[in-house]
Design an enzyme around this catalytic site. Structure first.
Site, PDB file in Angstrom:
ATOM      1  CG  HIS A  61      53.345   2.928  43.570  1.00 56.74           C
ATOM      2  ND1 HIS A  61      53.330   2.206  44.946  1.00 56.74           N
ATOM      3  CD2 HIS A  61      51.433   1.799  43.204  1.00 56.74           C
ATOM      4  CE1 HIS A  61      52.119   0.722  45.032  1.00 56.74           C
ATOM      5  NE2 HIS A  61      51.531   1.112  44.063  1.00 56.74           N
ATOM      6  CG  HIS A  86      48.999  -0.725  40.351  1.00 60.77           C
ATOM      7  ND1 HIS A  86      49.758  -1.032  40.061  1.00 60.77           N
ATOM      8  CD2 HIS A  86      48.548  -0.391  41.579  1.00 60.77           C
ATOM      9  CE1 HIS A  86      50.037  -0.543  40.895  1.00 60.77           C
ATOM     10  NE2 HIS A  86      49.657   0.229  42.317  1.00 60.77           N
ATOM     11  CD  GLU A  90      41.719   3.970  42.350  1.00 63.87           C
ATOM     12  OE1 GLU A  90      42.780   3.845  42.815  1.00 63.87           O
ATOM     13  OE2 GLU A  90      41.214   5.097  43.978  1.00 63.87           O
ATOM     14  CG  ASP A  91      45.352   7.266  41.531  1.00 62.47           C
ATOM     15  OD1 ASP A  91      44.611   7.486  41.929  1.00 62.47           O
ATOM     16  OD2 ASP A  91      46.575   6.683  41.801  1.00 62.47           O
ATOM     17  CG  ASP A 152      48.867  -1.148  45.068  1.00 65.65           C
ATOM     18  OD1 ASP A 152      49.754  -0.887  45.715  1.00 65.65           O
ATOM     19  OD2 ASP A 152      47.763  -0.540  45.378  1.00 65.65           O
ATOM     20  CG  ASP A 272      57.622 -22.116  70.185  1.00 66.86           C
ATOM     21  OD1 ASP A 272      57.811 -21.328  71.208  1.00 66.86           O
ATOM     22  OD2 ASP A 272      56.580 -22.438  69.191  1.00 66.86           O
TER      23      ASP A 272
END
Ligand code: MN
Length: 738
Positions: A61, A86, A90-91, A152, A272
């Site tokens: 990812h 990134h 956080e993880d 992301d 269009d």
């Protein structure tokens, strides 16, 4: 990498090599490659034990996000490094200090921003407005934070199939609401289109399948049509020695979906479905001339529609978009949009401003535009103390606004959103000028504050020191700058009025021998059920508060103590349906009955944006400051309100017969306006016996355009009026206005 299985290693290395290939032109120094390698190694270890919902190693990812950053947004090494990292803070147990120590201050700042946004955007709450606001708050720091966040999101949308259905819907809705507009505003056109199409795929799978299926089926016809259309152009363009490519691009699934649902037309009727794009390989010195040369050749073959010529080369849009657009008549009688631009312009159109930074020559012209926009946002964020719902409304005005060009008296050009009024323009020049504005001269003609401006107008603002901002101004201004400025001034005025209320309160307390102190004030807030002293004092000054109640709660020693007395009913913000029900005396399953004040079980106001009248389909919406507002279900604001604040939506219906009258606006146009005023007033006040609130007619070159505001009972009454108006000689169109 040693702890990964052989098959995982293979996948990871394949993806990583792909990233290196895609970022080749941005890795100008060997240090860049080493820096990316270091981030990759770090992230591989940090995410070691994690897997994606699809089963792949998690590290795929961040690699994919980094690749989008460089390949599709055109960002360089620092952003690639940040994208790889990134999700680490956080993880995983990585800290910001680790990041700073290993990758430096700049990277740390961006990762910090990204982590904060993720923290702010809480998927469990439905308050997307608040999420959005928090995201925007990070914008002024480093735009790369937003770019990486968008990358992301794009990767998450591309892989959304692996998620649970309810999560899919939520993420898709959020993407449509938050991320696509933001991508649009940053000029990331390709990204925005893909986000919209993917959202639709999950939100309305059947419609999506139907449209993509039909697009595929009609592909061959389209290709043939385009080939025929461009073959003479190719020949002629080649003769002039211009180097070019021509593409026929179908419109996005989402834009076709919008046309079908909003304009209620069948797929087959949308003429269009595509635009023809001519991309010139020209140097930045000759690109403008070359584009106009191409224009001249095209219009030699096909008749252009003069109303549809757009020159965004001379005046780029504020998101940096540059292109020359024309719509021409094809031999088969279809209008075809032709976009003419250089390769440089095309890259900006697809990838936005980031791509632009590479082109040093034109850097200045566009960077200023972009800075202007960021500055506007910064102003808005900093000056805006109003509630989130207002903020988002104001902000979205800026995200989607189409633009027009206005000239100052000295000939300076300003870009303003479409539907800008004279007052908006005054506020755009300066807050003080806006606040003191009493009118304007448009092309030397005197006009009122709410006069809508058109592209090319020359506008001179007239001010007076006696002027003060009015609440009614909020009904017609369209720019967020004007809105926040007016609100701010009104708030200051409220404060002044509240000060008078505070004095009355102090006098009252003195007569009861009670001290004016924080403790007693808290009891008073409880007694009258206000959140803060400002609101209380303001209502006291307005005479809305019965101060004699205070004596009931005076205790010994001059202390106030509020206990069992029931608070006076007031409107508050509720997040729980249950609370709404109990506080307003309506069950959410029951409709509010509108129309007759004597039967009024609940307090409501008619929304100004769509002015519903009996007979219209309506719903109630619980606002933060003004109680329940009644909107038409086809109000332009309805979709946003219903989708984001479903818990604040209440059913409502009209009482079948009502004596009350409602003010409704009707716009009409026509030719040869001689005597039109006379016939119109005769009809309305005479034969139909309807009261007129206001009537304006303006005419130019034999055309006239007017607005009538009249007092109407219901939709049938309105239909009758409009039918009769159409019968008047000279009147060509009659339409109800929102
Ligand atoms: Mn992520």
């Amino acid at each position: 990498m040693k702890d990964y299985s052989e098959s995982d290693k293979k996948i990871i290395l394949r993806d990583y090599r792909g990233l290196l290939r895609a970022s080749k032109k941005f890795r100008t120094k060997p240090e860049d490659t080493a820096f990316i390698r270091k981030a990759f190694n770090f992230s591989v270890e940090a995410h070691m034990s994690m897997r994606r919902k699809s089963g792949e190693p998690y590290i795929t990812h961040p690699i994919a996000v980094a690749r989008i950053c460089t390949e599709e947004i055109g960002l360089g090494a620092t952003s690639i490094v940040c994208a790889l990292l990134h999700d680490t803070v956080e993880d995983t147990d990585t800290t910001l200090e680790d990041i700073e120590r290993l990758f430096g201050k700049k990277v740390k700042r961006i990762i910090d921003g990204l982590t904060k946004i993720s923290g702010a955007i809480d998927f469990t709450t439905s308050d997307q407005a608040e999420n959005f606001r928090k995201m925007i708050l990070t914008l002024p720091d480093d735009v790369r934070v937003i770019f990486i966040k968008l990358a992301d999101r794009l990767h998450n949308m591309r892989t959304l199939g692996a998620m649970r259905k309810d999560k899919q819907l939520k993420i898709a809705a959020e993407t449509l609401f938050l991320y696509a507009p933001l991508a649009h505003r940053l000029g990331l056109n390709a990204l925005k289109t893909e986000l919209e199409d993917l959202s639709l795929k999950f939100k309305e799978p059947e419609m999506y399948a139907e449209i993509t299926g039909k697009l595929k089926k009609s592909q061959e016809i389209r290709t043939r049509f385009i080939a025929q259309f461009i073959s003479p152009l190719k020949r002629e363009l080649a003769k002039t020695g211009l180097d070019f490519t021509i593409k026929g691009r179908p419109k996005s699934v989402y834009s076709i979906y919008n046309k079908i649902t909003q304009k209620k037309v069948a797929f087959e009727e949308i003429y269009d479905l595509f635009a023809v794009r001519i991309i010139l390989n020209s140097s930045s010195e000759t690109e403008k001339t070359d584009c106009w040369r191409a224009y001249s050749i095209i219009t030699d073959f096909y008749q252009p529609n003069p109303d549809r010529l757009r020159d965004w080369i001379t005046n780029p849009r504020s998101n940096g978009y540059e292109s020359l657009h024309t719509t021409v008549m094809s031999p088969t009688g279809k209008w075809v949009e032709v976009q003419i631009r250089s390769e440089r312009m095309d890259e900006i159109a697809e990838k936005g401003m980031a791509a632009h930074w590479k082109y040093k020559d034109n850097k200045k012209k566009n960077e200023n535009k972009f800075d202007d926009w960021i500055n506007k946002i910064r102003d808005l964020v900093q000056n805006n103390e109003t509630d989130t719902l207002d903020f988002i409304d104001d902000f979205k005005l800026n995200l989607y606004a189409k633009e027009i060009y206005i000239f100052t008296p000295t000939g300076e050009l300003k870009t303003m959103p479409k539907d800008t009024t004279a007052l908006d323009f005054a506020f755009d020049i300066h807050g003080d000028i806006g606040r003191k504005c009493i009118g304007a001269k448009v092309n030397h003609k005197l006009v009122p504050l709410n006069h809508p401006l058109s592209s090319g107008d020359q506008v001179e603002i007239i001010t007076s020191n006696k002027q003060k901002p009015k609440e009614a101004w909020l009904d017609f201004v369209v720019t967020s700058k004007a809105r926040s400025n007016i609100k701010q001034s009104l708030k200051e005025e409220v404060k002044q009025i509240a000060d008078q209320g505070k004095e009355s309160l102090k006098r009252k307390l003195k007569s009861l021998k009670v001290d004016y102190n924080d403790k007693n004030l808290r009891e008073l807030l409880k007694l009258y059920d206000f959140k803060n002293p400002l609101d209380l004092n303001f209502q006291i000054a307005n005479g809305k508060i019965d101060l004699s109640k205070i004596k009931n709660i005076v205790e010994k020693g001059g202390e106030l103590k509020f206990e069992k007395n029931k608070p006076i009913k007031r409107v508050r913000i509720f997040t729980e349906e249950k609370e709404i029900i109990s506080s307003f005396g309506v069950k959410s399953s029951e409709a509010i009955i509108l129309g007759d004040d004597s039967l009024k079980q609940v307090d409501y106001k008619i929304a100004q944006c769509c002015s519903p009248i009996p007979g219209d389909d309506v719903f109630g919406f619980l606002t933060i400051n003004e109680g329940i507002k009644i909107h038409r279900t086809n109000c332009p604001n309805a979709v946003q309100l219903m989708s984001n604040y479903a818990y604040r939506v209440l059913k409502a219906k009209w009482k079948s017969q009502t004596l009350r009258e409602f003010s409704v606006g009707v716009e009409f146009t026509g030719i040869d306006g001689m005597g039109i005023l006379h016939s119109l007033t005769n009809l309305v006040t005479g034969s139909l016996n309807i009261n007129i609130k206001s009537l304006n007619i303006g005419s130019e070159a034999g055309f006239f355009n007017g607005k009538l505001n009249a007092f109407i009972h219901d939709t049938k009454h309105l239909d009758d009026l409009m039918k009769e108006m159409k019968k008047i000689e000279g009147i060509k169109t009659v339409e109800r206005i929102y």
